[in-house]
Motif scaffolding. Sequence first.
Motif, PDB file in Angstrom:
ATOM      1  N   ILE A  84       4.065  26.484   1.046  1.00  0.00           N
ATOM      2  CA  ILE A  84       2.920  27.061   1.763  1.00  0.00           C
ATOM      3  C   ILE A  84       2.377  26.090   2.806  1.00  0.00           C
ATOM      4  N   TRP A  85       2.377  24.809   2.475  1.00  0.00           N
ATOM      5  CA  TRP A  85       1.928  23.785   3.421  1.00  0.00           C
ATOM      6  C   TRP A  85       2.988  23.650   4.508  1.00  0.00           C
ATOM      7  N   GLN A  86       2.640  23.992   5.721  1.00  0.00           N
ATOM      8  CA  GLN A  86       3.611  24.069   6.808  1.00  0.00           C
ATOM      9  C   GLN A  86       4.211  22.694   7.115  1.00  0.00           C
ATOM     10  N   ARG A  87       5.504  22.724   7.404  1.00  0.00           N
ATOM     11  CA  ARG A  87       6.262  21.489   7.580  1.00  0.00           C
ATOM     12  C   ARG A  87       5.690  20.612   8.689  1.00  0.00           C
ATOM     13  N   GLU A  88       5.279  21.214   9.806  1.00  0.00           N
ATOM     14  CA  GLU A  88       4.749  20.399  10.901  1.00  0.00           C
ATOM     15  C   GLU A  88       3.469  19.679  10.502  1.00  0.00           C
ATOM     16  N   ASN A  89       2.684  20.311   9.632  1.00  0.00           N
ATOM     17  CA  ASN A  89       1.457  19.664   9.165  1.00  0.00           C
ATOM     18  C   ASN A  89       1.760  18.540   8.180  1.00  0.00           C
ATOM     19  N   ILE A  90       2.799  18.729   7.373  1.00  0.00           N
ATOM     20  CA  ILE A  90       3.216  17.654   6.473  1.00  0.00           C
ATOM     21  C   ILE A  90       3.687  16.447   7.280  1.00  0.00           C
ATOM     22  N   LEU A  91       4.504  16.707   8.289  1.00  0.00           N
ATOM     23  CA  LEU A  91       5.018  15.615   9.113  1.00  0.00           C
ATOM     24  C   LEU A  91       3.888  14.883   9.836  1.00  0.00           C
ATOM     25  N   ARG A  92       2.884  15.608  10.277  1.00  0.00           N
ATOM     26  CA  ARG A  92       1.733  14.995  10.926  1.00  0.00           C
ATOM     27  C   ARG A  92       0.980  14.086   9.948  1.00  0.00           C
ATOM     28  N   THR A  93       0.839  14.549   8.713  1.00  0.00           N
ATOM     29  CA  THR A  93       0.178  13.742   7.688  1.00  0.00           C
ATOM     30  C   THR A  93       0.965  12.476   7.395  1.00  0.00           C
ATOM     31  N   LEU A  94       2.269  12.604   7.276  1.00  0.00           N
ATOM     32  CA  LEU A  94       3.114  11.440   7.026  1.00  0.00           C
ATOM     33  C   LEU A  94       3.004  10.419   8.159  1.00  0.00           C
TER      34      LEU A  94
ATOM     35  N   PRO B 286       0.830  -1.210   0.000  1.00  0.00           N
ATOM     36  CA  PRO B 286       0.000   0.000   0.000  1.00  0.00           C
ATOM     37  C   PRO B 286       0.868   1.265   0.000  1.00  0.00           C
ATOM     38  N   THR B 287       0.631   2.124  -0.979  1.00  0.00           N
ATOM     39  CA  THR B 287       1.513   3.273  -1.180  1.00  0.00           C
ATOM     40  C   THR B 287       0.710   4.536  -1.429  1.00  0.00           C
ATOM     41  N   PHE B 288       1.045   5.570  -0.690  1.00  0.00           N
ATOM     42  CA  PHE B 288       0.365   6.865  -0.770  1.00  0.00           C
ATOM     43  C   PHE B 288       1.386   7.912  -1.207  1.00  0.00           C
ATOM     44  N   SER B 289       0.977   8.773  -2.130  1.00  0.00           N
ATOM     45  CA  SER B 289       1.839   9.869  -2.552  1.00  0.00           C
ATOM     46  C   SER B 289       1.481  11.123  -1.757  1.00  0.00           C
ATOM     47  N   VAL B 290       2.501  11.809  -1.274  1.00  0.00           N
ATOM     48  CA  VAL B 290       2.302  13.037  -0.505  1.00  0.00           C
ATOM     49  C   VAL B 290       3.069  14.168  -1.185  1.00  0.00           C
ATOM     50  N   GLY B 291       2.361  15.236  -1.503  1.00  0.00           N
ATOM     51  CA  GLY B 291       3.008  16.391  -2.095  1.00  0.00           C
ATOM     52  C   GLY B 291       3.667  17.259  -1.046  1.00  0.00           C
ATOM     53  N   GLU B 292       4.383  18.248  -1.508  1.00  0.00           N
ATOM     54  CA  GLU B 292       5.093  19.134  -0.598  1.00  0.00           C
ATOM     55  C   GLU B 292       5.274  20.476  -1.288  1.00  0.00           C
ATOM     56  N   ASN B 293       5.040  21.551  -0.565  1.00  0.00           N
ATOM     57  CA  ASN B 293       5.278  22.883  -1.109  1.00  0.00           C
ATOM     58  C   ASN B 293       5.588  23.841   0.043  1.00  0.00           C
TER      59      ASN B 293
ATOM     60  N   GLN C  68       0.496   9.972  10.193  1.00  0.00           N
ATOM     61  CA  GLN C  68      -0.824   9.332  10.165  1.00  0.00           C
ATOM     62  C   GLN C  68      -0.886   8.261   9.081  1.00  0.00           C
ATOM     63  N   LEU C  69      -0.378   8.573   7.887  1.00  0.00           N
ATOM     64  CA  LEU C  69      -0.426   7.613   6.788  1.00  0.00           C
ATOM     65  C   LEU C  69       0.429   6.383   7.092  1.00  0.00           C
ATOM     66  N   ARG C  70       1.593   6.594   7.666  1.00  0.00           N
ATOM     67  CA  ARG C  70       2.433   5.452   8.024  1.00  0.00           C
ATOM     68  C   ARG C  70       1.766   4.609   9.105  1.00  0.00           C
ATOM     69  N   GLY C  71       1.075   5.272  10.027  1.00  0.00           N
ATOM     70  CA  GLY C  71       0.332   4.544  11.049  1.00  0.00           C
ATOM     71  C   GLY C  71      -0.787   3.708  10.466  1.00  0.00           C
ATOM     72  N   ASP C  72      -1.311   4.150   9.297  1.00  0.00           N
ATOM     73  CA  ASP C  72      -2.358   3.392   8.607  1.00  0.00           C
ATOM     74  C   ASP C  72      -1.791   2.314   7.696  1.00  0.00           C
ATOM     75  N   GLY C  73      -0.471   2.148   7.701  1.00  0.00           N
ATOM     76  CA  GLY C  73       0.147   1.056   6.956  1.00  0.00           C
ATOM     77  C   GLY C  73       0.621   1.385   5.562  1.00  0.00           C
ATOM     78  N   PHE C  74       0.709   2.678   5.226  1.00  0.00           N
ATOM     79  CA  PHE C  74       1.120   3.061   3.883  1.00  0.00           C
ATOM     80  C   PHE C  74       2.620   3.355   3.798  1.00  0.00           C
ATOM     81  N   GLU C  75       3.226   2.924   2.707  1.00  0.00           N
ATOM     82  CA  GLU C  75       4.520   3.441   2.307  1.00  0.00           C
ATOM     83  C   GLU C  75       4.285   4.818   1.681  1.00  0.00           C
ATOM     84  N   ILE C  76       5.288   5.674   1.714  1.00  0.00           N
ATOM     85  CA  ILE C  76       5.143   7.039   1.220  1.00  0.00           C
ATOM     86  C   ILE C  76       6.082   7.280   0.045  1.00  0.00           C
TER      87      ILE C  76
END
Length: 254
Positions: free
Chosen positions: A170-180, A161-168, A182-190
């Motif tokens: 404007i999207w604050q780094r702490e929020n990106i890390l939180r998303t990553l 299971p693989t999820f793509s995560v964008g990065e820019n 959560q997705l890893r906790g759900d069993g996804f590779e990034i």
Amino acid sequence: MSSVSTDEVRQSIATTENVVSLEQIIIDAGKIACELFDQREAFLVDEKSPGQFVSEADRRIETFLRTQLKQRFGDRPVVGEELGGKYDGDGWVIDPIDGTSNFLCGLPLWSISIAYMEQGEPVLGAVYAPLIDTLAAACIGQGIRKDRTPFTRNDSRNPVPTFSVGENTIWQRENILRTLEQLRGDGFEIVRLRSASLSLAMAGLGQLDGFVERHLKIWDIAAGWLLCLEGGLKVNVEEHRGHERSIWTGVGEA
């Protein structure tokens, strides 16, 4: 390609015939893009904002697309990442090279994206990544197409299971890390492809299980948004001030 009247376009934009026409236009644009890719070191490059680049290749491809869309579909509103235009929820939106930094570095993970919007939602669209031979297209209510033929997405997760995560910026780094997290906790590779359009197309085709990125422009997501919907995924698009949008797509809830 023959021209048609504006009235005909209004009546028939979301049809299989028009998907086929759009596929040919984007394939032709891809041929030009590949020629420019081989010459990329000769281009002048501007930095739009930190980490966001635009080359003469972007401008040439967008000019070609605007000409072809007008010839085939009539005189309709167009907004593009490089040449601008006014977006009010209806008309064409174009990203001539989504993943310009990949393009300029000689990486194959970039794509061309075109969509037609009606009342703020995509009804016709295509994404083409010529160097990895990936073409996805759709019109509303008629399913997704892969390589110019109807395609059915596998509803189950990938073996890995693989999820793509964008990065820019404007999207604050702490929020990106939180998303990553959560997705890893759900069993996804990034994975990070650095091209929202290509990530969304791959999700729509089942090559990825989903994609998320915040604070994008409409041309970044319009075609891929439609591809994911027509592929059977759930899609959540949130609009922010300044016409920015955030998108999440996957097989479950955001």
